[in-house]
Scaffold this motif. Structure first.
Motif, PDB file in Angstrom:
ATOM      1  N   LYS A  28      49.119   3.130  51.252  1.00  0.00           N
ATOM      2  CA  LYS A  28      50.098   3.111  50.160  1.00  0.00           C
ATOM      3  C   LYS A  28      51.154   4.193  50.360  1.00  0.00           C
ATOM      4  CE  LYS A  28      47.250   1.060  46.495  1.00  0.00           C
ATOM      5  NZ  LYS A  28      46.611   1.275  45.178  1.00  0.00           N
ATOM      6  N   LYS A  29      50.747   5.341  50.870  1.00  0.00           N
ATOM      7  CA  LYS A  29      51.710   6.416  51.129  1.00  0.00           C
ATOM      8  C   LYS A  29      52.702   6.001  52.206  1.00  0.00           C
ATOM      9  CE  LYS A  29      48.914  10.398  49.734  1.00  0.00           C
ATOM     10  NZ  LYS A  29      48.286  11.683  50.162  1.00  0.00           N
ATOM     11  N   ILE A  30      52.195   5.334  53.236  1.00  0.00           N
ATOM     12  CA  ILE A  30      53.089   4.851  54.296  1.00  0.00           C
ATOM     13  C   ILE A  30      54.082   3.854  53.726  1.00  0.00           C
ATOM     14  CG2 ILE A  30      53.193   3.503  56.432  1.00  0.00           C
ATOM     15  CD1 ILE A  30      50.500   4.718  57.207  1.00  0.00           C
ATOM     16  N   ARG A  31      53.598   2.950  52.912  1.00  0.00           N
ATOM     17  CA  ARG A  31      54.470   1.950  52.297  1.00  0.00           C
ATOM     18  C   ARG A  31      55.518   2.606  51.409  1.00  0.00           C
ATOM     19  NH1 ARG A  31      57.019  -2.818  52.597  1.00  0.00           N
ATOM     20  NH2 ARG A  31      57.331  -3.773  50.564  1.00  0.00           N
ATOM     21  N   ALA A  32      55.104   3.569  50.608  1.00  0.00           N
ATOM     22  CA  ALA A  32      56.029   4.217  49.683  1.00  0.00           C
ATOM     23  C   ALA A  32      57.101   5.016  50.421  1.00  0.00           C
ATOM     24  CB  ALA A  32      55.257   5.129  48.731  1.00  0.00           C
ATOM     25  N   ALA A  33      56.761   5.549  51.596  1.00  0.00           N
ATOM     26  CA  ALA A  33      57.712   6.367  52.353  1.00  0.00           C
ATOM     27  C   ALA A  33      58.687   5.543  53.178  1.00  0.00           C
ATOM     28  CB  ALA A  33      56.951   7.328  53.269  1.00  0.00           C
ATOM     29  N   ARG A  34      58.429   4.249  53.301  1.00  0.00           N
ATOM     30  CA  ARG A  34      59.300   3.429  54.138  1.00  0.00           C
ATOM     31  C   ARG A  34      60.638   3.187  53.440  1.00  0.00           C
ATOM     32  NH1 ARG A  34      58.006   1.585  58.342  1.00  0.00           N
ATOM     33  NH2 ARG A  34      55.772   1.429  57.903  1.00  0.00           N
ATOM     34  N   LYS A  35      61.713   3.372  54.187  1.00  0.00           N
ATOM     35  CA  LYS A  35      63.050   3.218  53.628  1.00  0.00           C
ATOM     36  C   LYS A  35      63.511   1.758  53.741  1.00  0.00           C
ATOM     37  CE  LYS A  35      64.332   7.917  55.013  1.00  0.00           C
ATOM     38  NZ  LYS A  35      65.252   8.737  55.831  1.00  0.00           N
ATOM     39  N   PRO A  36      64.281   1.279  52.775  1.00  0.00           N
ATOM     40  CA  PRO A  36      64.809  -0.085  52.860  1.00  0.00           C
ATOM     41  C   PRO A  36      65.640  -0.272  54.128  1.00  0.00           C
ATOM     42  CG  PRO A  36      65.098   0.793  50.649  1.00  0.00           C
ATOM     43  CD  PRO A  36      64.628   1.934  51.500  1.00  0.00           C
ATOM     44  N   GLY A  37      65.398  -1.371  54.810  1.00  0.00           N
ATOM     45  CA  GLY A  37      66.130  -1.668  56.032  1.00  0.00           C
ATOM     46  C   GLY A  37      65.598  -0.996  57.272  1.00  0.00           C
ATOM     47  N   GLU A  38      64.613  -0.124  57.119  1.00  0.00           N
ATOM     48  CA  GLU A  38      64.054   0.582  58.268  1.00  0.00           C
ATOM     49  C   GLU A  38      63.207  -0.375  59.111  1.00  0.00           C
ATOM     50  OE1 GLU A  38      61.955   4.904  58.740  1.00  0.00           O
ATOM     51  OE2 GLU A  38      61.031   3.524  57.323  1.00  0.00           O
ATOM     52  N   PRO A  39      63.453  -0.487  60.424  1.00  0.00           N
ATOM     53  CA  PRO A  39      62.664  -1.414  61.245  1.00  0.00           C
ATOM     54  C   PRO A  39      61.231  -0.931  61.403  1.00  0.00           C
ATOM     55  CG  PRO A  39      64.112  -0.095  62.625  1.00  0.00           C
ATOM     56  CD  PRO A  39      64.484   0.215  61.197  1.00  0.00           C
ATOM     57  N   VAL A  40      60.330  -1.875  61.575  1.00  0.00           N
ATOM     58  CA  VAL A  40      58.912  -1.565  61.776  1.00  0.00           C
ATOM     59  C   VAL A  40      58.523  -2.076  63.158  1.00  0.00           C
ATOM     60  CG1 VAL A  40      56.550  -1.927  60.958  1.00  0.00           C
ATOM     61  CG2 VAL A  40      58.423  -1.735  59.311  1.00  0.00           C
ATOM     62  N   ARG A  41      57.981  -1.185  63.985  1.00  0.00           N
ATOM     63  CA  ARG A  41      57.611  -1.525  65.356  1.00  0.00           C
ATOM     64  C   ARG A  41      56.112  -1.307  65.536  1.00  0.00           C
ATOM     65  NH1 ARG A  41      59.974   1.958  69.176  1.00  0.00           N
ATOM     66  NH2 ARG A  41      60.438   0.332  70.683  1.00  0.00           N
ATOM     67  N   VAL A  42      55.444  -2.325  66.035  1.00  0.00           N
ATOM     68  CA  VAL A  42      53.995  -2.260  66.260  1.00  0.00           C
ATOM     69  C   VAL A  42      53.721  -2.473  67.744  1.00  0.00           C
ATOM     70  CG1 VAL A  42      51.794  -3.421  65.823  1.00  0.00           C
ATOM     71  CG2 VAL A  42      53.368  -2.988  63.938  1.00  0.00           C
ATOM     72  N   TYR A  43      52.950  -1.582  68.312  1.00  0.00           N
ATOM     73  CA  TYR A  43      52.630  -1.678  69.729  1.00  0.00           C
ATOM     74  C   TYR A  43      51.398  -2.564  69.928  1.00  0.00           C
ATOM     75  CZ  TYR A  43      51.666  -0.324  74.555  1.00  0.00           C
ATOM     76  OH  TYR A  43      51.452  -0.352  75.909  1.00  0.00           O
ATOM     77  N   ILE A  44      51.490  -3.479  70.875  1.00  0.00           N
ATOM     78  CA  ILE A  44      50.385  -4.375  71.201  1.00  0.00           C
ATOM     79  C   ILE A  44      49.616  -3.798  72.385  1.00  0.00           C
ATOM     80  CG2 ILE A  44      49.718  -6.707  71.853  1.00  0.00           C
ATOM     81  CD1 ILE A  44      50.943  -6.544  69.097  1.00  0.00           C
ATOM     82  N   CYS A  45      48.383  -3.430  72.150  1.00  0.00           N
ATOM     83  CA  CYS A  45      47.526  -2.877  73.195  1.00  0.00           C
ATOM     84  C   CYS A  45      46.662  -4.000  73.758  1.00  0.00           C
ATOM     85  CB  CYS A  45      46.654  -1.763  72.600  1.00  0.00           C
ATOM     86  SG  CYS A  45      45.371  -1.154  73.704  1.00  0.00           S
ATOM     87  N   ALA A  46      46.915  -4.378  75.001  1.00  0.00           N
ATOM     88  CA  ALA A  46      46.174  -5.469  75.628  1.00  0.00           C
ATOM     89  C   ALA A  46      46.077  -5.224  77.124  1.00  0.00           C
ATOM     90  CB  ALA A  46      46.846  -6.814  75.358  1.00  0.00           C
ATOM     91  N   ALA A  47      44.931  -5.525  77.676  1.00  0.00           N
ATOM     92  CA  ALA A  47      44.743  -5.391  79.116  1.00  0.00           C
ATOM     93  C   ALA A  47      45.612  -6.417  79.848  1.00  0.00           C
ATOM     94  CB  ALA A  47      43.276  -5.599  79.479  1.00  0.00           C
ATOM     95  N   PRO A  48      46.072  -6.108  81.056  1.00  0.00           N
ATOM     96  CA  PRO A  48      46.933  -7.050  81.794  1.00  0.00           C
ATOM     97  C   PRO A  48      46.316  -8.428  81.955  1.00  0.00           C
ATOM     98  CG  PRO A  48      46.904  -4.911  82.876  1.00  0.00           C
ATOM     99  CD  PRO A  48      45.875  -4.849  81.798  1.00  0.00           C
ATOM    100  N   GLN A  49      45.002  -8.506  82.158  1.00  0.00           N
ATOM    101  CA  GLN A  49      44.377  -9.815  82.345  1.00  0.00           C
ATOM    102  C   GLN A  49      44.408 -10.666  81.076  1.00  0.00           C
ATOM    103  OE1 GLN A  49      43.023  -6.790  82.792  1.00  0.00           O
ATOM    104  NE2 GLN A  49      40.794  -6.821  82.613  1.00  0.00           N
ATOM    105  N   ILE A  50      44.584 -10.028  79.927  1.00  0.00           N
ATOM    106  CA  ILE A  50      44.740 -10.788  78.683  1.00  0.00           C
ATOM    107  C   ILE A  50      46.195 -11.198  78.504  1.00  0.00           C
ATOM    108  CG2 ILE A  50      44.607 -10.664  76.171  1.00  0.00           C
ATOM    109  CD1 ILE A  50      42.212  -8.880  76.403  1.00  0.00           C
ATOM    110  N   ALA A  51      47.103 -10.268  78.715  1.00  0.00           N
ATOM    111  CA  ALA A  51      48.527 -10.541  78.505  1.00  0.00           C
ATOM    112  C   ALA A  51      49.095 -11.542  79.504  1.00  0.00           C
ATOM    113  CB  ALA A  51      49.313  -9.231  78.582  1.00  0.00           C
ATOM    114  N   GLN A  52      48.373 -11.800  80.582  1.00  0.00           N
ATOM    115  CA  GLN A  52      48.853 -12.753  81.592  1.00  0.00           C
ATOM    116  C   GLN A  52      48.253 -14.151  81.420  1.00  0.00           C
ATOM    117  OE1 GLN A  52      47.890 -10.772  85.273  1.00  0.00           O
ATOM    118  NE2 GLN A  52      49.412  -9.152  84.964  1.00  0.00           N
ATOM    119  N   ARG A  53      47.472 -14.340  80.393  1.00  0.00           N
ATOM    120  CA  ARG A  53      46.881 -15.659  80.168  1.00  0.00           C
ATOM    121  C   ARG A  53      47.919 -16.637  79.620  1.00  0.00           C
ATOM    122  NH1 ARG A  53      41.212 -13.801  77.187  1.00  0.00           N
ATOM    123  NH2 ARG A  53      40.197 -12.927  79.052  1.00  0.00           N
ATOM    124  N   ARG A  54      47.677 -17.916  79.837  1.00  0.00           N
ATOM    125  CA  ARG A  54      48.627 -18.936  79.389  1.00  0.00           C
ATOM    126  C   ARG A  54      48.758 -18.958  77.871  1.00  0.00           C
ATOM    127  NH1 ARG A  54      46.531 -24.318  82.168  1.00  0.00           N
ATOM    128  NH2 ARG A  54      44.568 -23.377  81.470  1.00  0.00           N
TER     129      ARG A  54
END
Length: 211
Positions: A28-54
């Motif tokens: 809730k604190k994170i949500r309350a501190a977020r500014k309008p229009g501020e982009p949100v970026r989430v990093y995807i952690c995946a092993a190469p053998q997963i990210a290369q699957r069809r």
């Protein structure tokens, strides 16, 4: 005659009630501190053998559907194998959350996922920063790490075993998941409002006053 034993109810979370309350409050604190229009970026952690699957693009689409409006950043978007160690300390703080796509040896229905050395350290960095860390399981969707059972395994090479609770509801009903998703939701820019309650004299200073 003693009553028959009630059937075991699968656990929906491994977290205590106090841990859940603390996690929800932090989100809730994170949500309350977020500014309008501020982009949100989430990093995807995946092993190469997963990210290369069809099916990888399909997997990303499922994650994006659960985190609308969020920019998903993959390893190849910002790193190379040569510069990762140097750039990670600089770029990691710019990400708002982490989604881990782990490996399992027991098929898509497994509740147990294993993270390698690199993924383990990335998770630790985000947890220490107080940012949301979610596991994505093909069958169960997004699960906050706080609701999972975490075990460190190995000696020479440390890894992490993550166990999803047997009773986890994949329909996003769990309060911790709702809080994490809200924390990672961009806030829209509010349109400017017109002041309809302005004095008629201030709006039209040369108009005749009301009788």
């Amino acid at each position: 005659m003693p009553d028959a034993a009630a059937p075991d109810i699968p656990l929906a979370t491994y977290a205590t009630a106090a841990q859940q309350r603390a996690y929800i409050a932090a989100m809730k604190k994170i949500r309350a501190a977020r500014k309008p229009g501020e982009p949100v970026r989430v990093y995807i952690c995946a092993a190469p053998q997963i990210a290369q699957r069809r099916q990888w693009d399909e997997r990303l689409a499922k994650i994006r559907h659960r985190l609308p409006g969020v920019e998903l950043v993959q390893f190849a978007d910002v790193f190379t194998p040569e510069n990762y160690a140097e750039k990670w300390p600089e770029l990691a703080p710019t990400f708002d959350g982490l989604v881990v796509v782990g490996m399992t040896k027991r098929g898509a229905d497994s509740h147990v996922y294993r993270l390698g050395e690199t993924a383990r350290l990335e998770v630790i960095d985000f947890v220490k920063a107080g940012k949301p860390v979610l596991l994505h399981a093909r069958r169960y969707g997004l699960i906050p790490f706080v609701d999972c059972k975490i075990h460190r395994v190995g000696e020479a090479k440390l890894r992490t075993k993550v166990t999803i609770p047997d009773g986890w509801d994949p329909q996003d009903y769990e309060p911790t998941l709702q809080a994490a998703r809200r924390a990672l939701r961009p806030r829209p820019i509010e349109p400017e409002t017109k002041h309809d309650d302005a004095s008629p004299y201030l709006t039209h200073p040369f108009a005749a006053p009301p009788r």
